[in-house]
Write a protein that holds these residues in place. Structure first.
Motif, PDB file in Angstrom:
ATOM      1  N   ASP A   1      81.587  19.751  23.262  1.00  0.00           N
ATOM      2  CA  ASP A   1      80.923  18.533  22.816  1.00  0.00           C
ATOM      3  C   ASP A   1      79.747  18.244  23.746  1.00  0.00           C
ATOM      4  OD1 ASP A   1      80.187  16.073  21.890  1.00  0.00           O
ATOM      5  OD2 ASP A   1      81.980  15.021  22.577  1.00  0.00           O
ATOM      6  N   GLU A   2      78.560  18.713  23.391  1.00  0.00           N
ATOM      7  CA  GLU A   2      77.365  18.505  24.222  1.00  0.00           C
ATOM      8  C   GLU A   2      77.645  18.893  25.676  1.00  0.00           C
ATOM      9  OE1 GLU A   2      74.368  17.495  23.243  1.00  0.00           O
ATOM     10  OE2 GLU A   2      74.587  16.281  21.428  1.00  0.00           O
ATOM     11  N   ALA A   3      78.231  20.081  25.865  1.00  0.00           N
ATOM     12  CA  ALA A   3      78.732  20.461  27.191  1.00  0.00           C
ATOM     13  C   ALA A   3      77.650  20.522  28.268  1.00  0.00           C
ATOM     14  CB  ALA A   3      79.446  21.809  27.101  1.00  0.00           C
ATOM     15  N   THR A   4      76.394  20.662  27.877  1.00  0.00           N
ATOM     16  CA  THR A   4      75.347  20.797  28.896  1.00  0.00           C
ATOM     17  C   THR A   4      74.377  19.627  28.913  1.00  0.00           C
ATOM     18  OG1 THR A   4      73.942  22.041  27.366  1.00  0.00           O
ATOM     19  CG2 THR A   4      75.396  23.327  28.776  1.00  0.00           C
ATOM     20  N   SER A   5      74.620  18.625  28.064  1.00  0.00           N
ATOM     21  CA  SER A   5      73.624  17.564  27.912  1.00  0.00           C
ATOM     22  C   SER A   5      73.498  16.660  29.130  1.00  0.00           C
ATOM     23  CB  SER A   5      73.929  16.721  26.680  1.00  0.00           C
ATOM     24  OG  SER A   5      73.847  17.539  25.535  1.00  0.00           O
ATOM     25  N   ALA A   6      74.524  16.647  29.996  1.00  0.00           N
ATOM     26  CA  ALA A   6      74.436  15.784  31.178  1.00  0.00           C
ATOM     27  C   ALA A   6      73.975  16.572  32.402  1.00  0.00           C
ATOM     28  CB  ALA A   6      75.797  15.136  31.452  1.00  0.00           C
ATOM     29  N   LEU A   7      73.525  17.821  32.186  1.00  0.00           N
ATOM     30  CA  LEU A   7      73.216  18.686  33.327  1.00  0.00           C
ATOM     31  C   LEU A   7      71.718  18.986  33.411  1.00  0.00           C
ATOM     32  CD1 LEU A   7      76.158  21.194  32.750  1.00  0.00           C
ATOM     33  CD2 LEU A   7      76.121  19.217  34.269  1.00  0.00           C
ATOM     34  N   ASP A   8      71.256  19.329  34.624  1.00  0.00           N
ATOM     35  CA  ASP A   8      69.844  19.679  34.783  1.00  0.00           C
ATOM     36  C   ASP A   8      69.618  21.093  34.230  1.00  0.00           C
ATOM     37  OD1 ASP A   8      70.160  21.739  36.845  1.00  0.00           O
ATOM     38  OD2 ASP A   8      70.763  20.095  38.139  1.00  0.00           O
ATOM     39  N   PRO A   9      68.343  21.483  34.029  1.00  0.00           N
ATOM     40  CA  PRO A   9      68.058  22.764  33.355  1.00  0.00           C
ATOM     41  C   PRO A   9      68.708  23.977  34.014  1.00  0.00           C
ATOM     42  CG  PRO A   9      66.074  21.457  33.494  1.00  0.00           C
ATOM     43  CD  PRO A   9      67.119  20.721  34.278  1.00  0.00           C
ATOM     44  N   GLN A  10      68.688  24.040  35.348  1.00  0.00           N
ATOM     45  CA  GLN A  10      69.244  25.224  36.007  1.00  0.00           C
ATOM     46  C   GLN A  10      70.757  25.286  35.818  1.00  0.00           C
ATOM     47  OE1 GLN A  10      68.627  25.705  40.279  1.00  0.00           O
ATOM     48  NE2 GLN A  10      70.075  27.402  40.159  1.00  0.00           N
ATOM     49  N   THR A  11      71.419  24.127  36.010  1.00  0.00           N
ATOM     50  CA  THR A  11      72.867  24.075  35.836  1.00  0.00           C
ATOM     51  C   THR A  11      73.242  24.354  34.392  1.00  0.00           C
ATOM     52  OG1 THR A  11      72.722  22.315  37.447  1.00  0.00           O
ATOM     53  CG2 THR A  11      74.861  22.700  36.491  1.00  0.00           C
ATOM     54  N   THR A  12      72.409  23.852  33.457  1.00  0.00           N
ATOM     55  CA  THR A  12      72.625  24.137  32.037  1.00  0.00           C
ATOM     56  C   THR A  12      72.677  25.646  31.817  1.00  0.00           C
ATOM     57  OG1 THR A  12      71.569  22.113  31.287  1.00  0.00           O
ATOM     58  CG2 THR A  12      71.607  23.943  29.722  1.00  0.00           C
ATOM     59  N   GLY A  13      71.732  26.367  32.434  1.00  0.00           N
ATOM     60  CA  GLY A  13      71.680  27.827  32.300  1.00  0.00           C
ATOM     61  C   GLY A  13      72.964  28.469  32.815  1.00  0.00           C
ATOM     62  N   GLU A  14      73.454  27.978  33.973  1.00  0.00           N
ATOM     63  CA  GLU A  14      74.676  28.558  34.562  1.00  0.00           C
ATOM     64  C   GLU A  14      75.881  28.332  33.645  1.00  0.00           C
ATOM     65  OE1 GLU A  14      73.041  27.546  39.027  1.00  0.00           O
ATOM     66  OE2 GLU A  14      74.983  26.739  38.399  1.00  0.00           O
ATOM     67  N   VAL A  15      75.969  27.095  33.097  1.00  0.00           N
ATOM     68  CA  VAL A  15      77.104  26.783  32.227  1.00  0.00           C
ATOM     69  C   VAL A  15      77.030  27.601  30.927  1.00  0.00           C
ATOM     70  CG1 VAL A  15      78.158  24.957  30.830  1.00  0.00           C
ATOM     71  CG2 VAL A  15      77.574  24.526  33.217  1.00  0.00           C
ATOM     72  N   LEU A  16      75.797  27.781  30.402  1.00  0.00           N
ATOM     73  CA  LEU A  16      75.649  28.590  29.182  1.00  0.00           C
ATOM     74  C   LEU A  16      76.028  30.045  29.444  1.00  0.00           C
ATOM     75  CD1 LEU A  16      72.382  27.166  27.562  1.00  0.00           C
ATOM     76  CD2 LEU A  16      74.761  26.690  26.968  1.00  0.00           C
ATOM     77  N   ASP A  17      75.637  30.555  30.634  1.00  0.00           N
ATOM     78  CA  ASP A  17      76.032  31.924  30.989  1.00  0.00           C
ATOM     79  C   ASP A  17      77.550  32.046  31.033  1.00  0.00           C
ATOM     80  OD1 ASP A  17      73.424  32.641  31.159  1.00  0.00           O
ATOM     81  OD2 ASP A  17      73.296  32.569  33.352  1.00  0.00           O
ATOM     82  N   LEU A  18      78.188  31.001  31.605  1.00  0.00           N
ATOM     83  CA  LEU A  18      79.654  31.010  31.698  1.00  0.00           C
ATOM     84  C   LEU A  18      80.283  31.015  30.300  1.00  0.00           C
ATOM     85  CD1 LEU A  18      82.318  30.779  33.236  1.00  0.00           C
ATOM     86  CD2 LEU A  18      81.926  28.318  33.422  1.00  0.00           C
ATOM     87  N   LEU A  19      79.721  30.181  29.395  1.00  0.00           N
ATOM     88  CA  LEU A  19      80.264  30.139  28.028  1.00  0.00           C
ATOM     89  C   LEU A  19      80.087  31.493  27.343  1.00  0.00           C
ATOM     90  CD1 LEU A  19      79.141  26.592  26.810  1.00  0.00           C
ATOM     91  CD2 LEU A  19      81.438  27.358  27.456  1.00  0.00           C
ATOM     92  N   GLU A  20      78.968  32.151  27.643  1.00  0.00           N
ATOM     93  CA  GLU A  20      78.732  33.470  27.068  1.00  0.00           C
ATOM     94  C   GLU A  20      79.803  34.463  27.548  1.00  0.00           C
ATOM     95  OE1 GLU A  20      74.671  34.593  27.706  1.00  0.00           O
ATOM     96  OE2 GLU A  20      74.427  35.198  25.615  1.00  0.00           O
ATOM     97  N   ARG A  21      80.160  34.359  28.833  1.00  0.00           N
ATOM     98  CA  ARG A  21      81.224  35.229  29.381  1.00  0.00           C
ATOM     99  C   ARG A  21      82.567  34.910  28.731  1.00  0.00           C
ATOM    100  NH1 ARG A  21      81.949  34.099  35.101  1.00  0.00           N
ATOM    101  NH2 ARG A  21      83.798  35.416  34.898  1.00  0.00           N
ATOM    102  N   VAL A  22      82.820  33.614  28.525  1.00  0.00           N
ATOM    103  CA  VAL A  22      84.074  33.201  27.889  1.00  0.00           C
ATOM    104  C   VAL A  22      84.198  33.874  26.525  1.00  0.00           C
ATOM    105  CG1 VAL A  22      85.263  31.234  26.817  1.00  0.00           C
ATOM    106  CG2 VAL A  22      84.242  30.996  29.094  1.00  0.00           C
TER     107      VAL A  22
END
Lengths: 340, 220
Positions: free
Chosen positions: A169-190
């Motif tokens: 649910d908007e998992a990256t919307s509260a994060l800054d751009p760099q952190t957003t990238g890290e979380v998206l990479d993690l989701l991709e690994r998941v």
């Protein structure tokens, strides 16, 4: 894996003294394939958040049916539904971690619900923390972590019970751009390493561009367009979709930027799409040579969507007017060209 | 006619012991009962984890009937019930009964208010993990609200010290009884001063312990 059939969700509202209802989700049907990353994009109030909660029956649909792994959730009692929820992880914009528990305690909590012993829960929670790279923070409390770390704890907690589906649910919307990238990479690994099917909702088309296979665009409770991410980006049909696509690609000059381009460039401006076919590149230079035209790049936005090139280039054409007209006619025959 | 302090100290110590006994027993009973009523109130409200309009309305009305009654009136009004339950209308045990009744509904409101202050997001997170309503209340809401709850209980504890003194004036034991019989009825200012000082010290200790515990739980 997930199938929604004619799902509608209405909420009662009060309009003065007249009772009426608000259709948050309006006759939505969609299928999410096993192992895919499915994005639902829309502006706030489009109904995507309600739709996501219908998938694990946190919101009971007013009509229509929800099938997860072939099971019709509407046909199950609340007790069985809770069991199904344990096979569907959920991650939230504001993380929703338990402040009263340590990082390890947070991740172990759903394992306790699933009936694991305390020791087993701690072991498996430790593994989930290793997967998200936070094994060193097990004994800390959520408030001692950064936003990105908190979301990784949220993801570890959602994955602890080895679910087949992860709802974001908007998992990256509260994060800054760099952190957003890290979380998206993690989701991709998941998705890639654990084979978890992911459904995410977002108002950022860039998130869709980076990790989704398929996308559904929502407006006023309805899905107005859906399909493979590349196709939707390359040929958006609905006006809401095209504005989302432009917001992610930044490839077409608009408004004040276009005015400034016109002021800066005396010649005719033409916008040429760049797609995976790659035909436009060579075609363009061959045609320019044939009509004896010069050009300058006025604006360009070409990036990767699903690892394939996509975007457009805006050129200023210099040469005789009739040559430019003939060039544009021939180019338009080859594909779509917008004259800026 | 003033008291002989060489002998009277013993009475003060005994009375203080009675007050502490009354207050702690009442706190323990009203904490358990008030927690149950408060949780029921929270769970059954509209949009709660187990919504039930009838149960909520009854509990809510009951609390609003009991809470505005001045404690001294409640003791008298409840005295027939007290005699039925405890067997007598005077003494320390008899004072405990109305204190528990009144404190239970105060605690219930404190519990409800503090549970409502918990972020609804963590409740949704727990629901998404397949937690049952009872499980959510016991393993998410109560732990998440524990810091403010301890402060709420401390507030109740201080109120109970006050209640116990009031109960003492109408036949209950403890420091309040001492203040009434020796200080007020026999015009002995020194007894009055000492008993008030004892009450102040008790309140200070209660608040200090409550604050320490809450700080430990809240980690700030």
């Amino acid at each position: 894996m997930i199938e929604l059939r004619h799902v509608t969700k209405t909420f009662p509202t009060r309009d003065g003294n007249r009772k009426s209802e608000f259709r948050a989700v309006d006759d939505v049907s969609l299928t999410v394939e096993r192992g895919s990353v499915f994005g639902i994009v829309g502006h706030s109030g489009a109904g995507k958040s309600t739709l996501l909660r219908v998938i694990n029956y946190l919101e009971e649909p007013t009509s229509g049916s929800v099938l997860v792994d072939g099971q019709d959730l509407g046909a199950l009692g609340e007790r069985r539904r809770r069991a199904v929820r344990r096979s569907i992880g959920m991650v939230f914009q504001q993380f929703h971690l338990f402040r009263s528990r340590t990082v390890l305690g947070n991740v172990a909590y759903p394992l306790g619900l699933a009936g694991h012993s305390r020791r087993e829960a701690r072991e498996r929670a430790g593994e989930a923390l290793r997967f998200v790279g936070l094994e060193g923070h097990a004994r800390r409390y959520p408030e001692q972590l950064s936003g990105g770390q908190r979301q990784r704890v949220g993801i570890a907690r959602a994955l602890a019970t080895s679910p087949k589906v992860l709802l974001c649910d908007e998992a990256t919307s509260a994060l800054d751009p760099q952190t957003t990238g890290e979380v998206l990479d993690l989701l991709e690994r998941v998705n890639a390493e654990l084979g978890v099917t992911i459904v995410l909702i977002t108002h950022e088309m860039d998130v869709v561009r980076r990790i989704c296979d398929r996308v559904a665009v929502m407006a006023d409770g309805r899905v107005v367009e859906s399909g493979g991410v590349y196709d939707v980006f390359a040929r958006p049909k609905h006006i809401v979709t095209s504005s989302f696509v432009r917001s992610a690609l930044h490839d077409v000059p608009e408004g004040a930027a276009l005015e400034r381009l016109r002021a800066r460039h005396g010649g005719r401006l033409v916008t040429v799409p760049v797609t995976r076919d790659g035909a436009d590149g060579p075609d363009l230079s061959r045609l320019l040579r044939r009509y004896g035209l010069d050009f300058a790049i006025a604006h360009a936005g070409v990036g990767e969507v699903q690892h394939l090139p996509l975007g457009s280039v805006t050129l200023e054409l210099r040469g005789p007017d009739d040559a430019i007209d003939a060039f544009l006619t021939e180019l338009a025959g080859a594909g779509e060209v917008a004259v800026a | 006619m003033s008291v002989d302090w060489n002998e009277f100290w013993v009475k003060v110590v005994d009375a203080t012991g009675e007050t502490v006994y009354m207050v702690l027993i009442t706190l323990a009973l009203s904490a358990v009962l008030g927690m149950a009523v408060g949780l029921a109130l929270y769970a059954t409200r509209k949009g709660g984890v187990l919504p039930n309009r009838v149960v909520y309305a009854v509990l809510n009305a009951l609390i609003n009937v009991i809470r505005p009654v001045p404690f001294i009136i409640a003791i008298v009004a409840l005295s027939p019930v007290t005699r039925g339950v405890v067997g007598t209308m005077i003494g320390t045990e008899a004072a405990i009964f109305p204190m528990v009744v009144v404190a239970t509904f105060g605690v219930a409101r404190i519990v409800e208010t503090n549970l409502l202050a918990v972020d609804t997001g963590v409740v949704e997170a727990a629901r998404s993990m397949g937690a049952s309503p009872l499980r959510i209340v016991l393993t998410v809401l109560v732990p998440e609200a524990l810091g403010p709850l301890v402060l709420g209980f401390t507030f109740m504890l201080v109120a109970l010290i006050d209640f116990s003194a009031v109960a003492g004036t109408v036949g209950g034991g403890g420091v309040g009884n001492l203040a009434m019989t020796y200080g007020y009825l026999r015009f002995d200012t020194s007894v009055m001063v000492v008993t008030v000082a004892v009450l102040i010290v008790l309140v200070q200790i209660a608040q200090l312990l409550g604050n320490l515990l809450a700080r430990k739980i809240l980690r700030r």
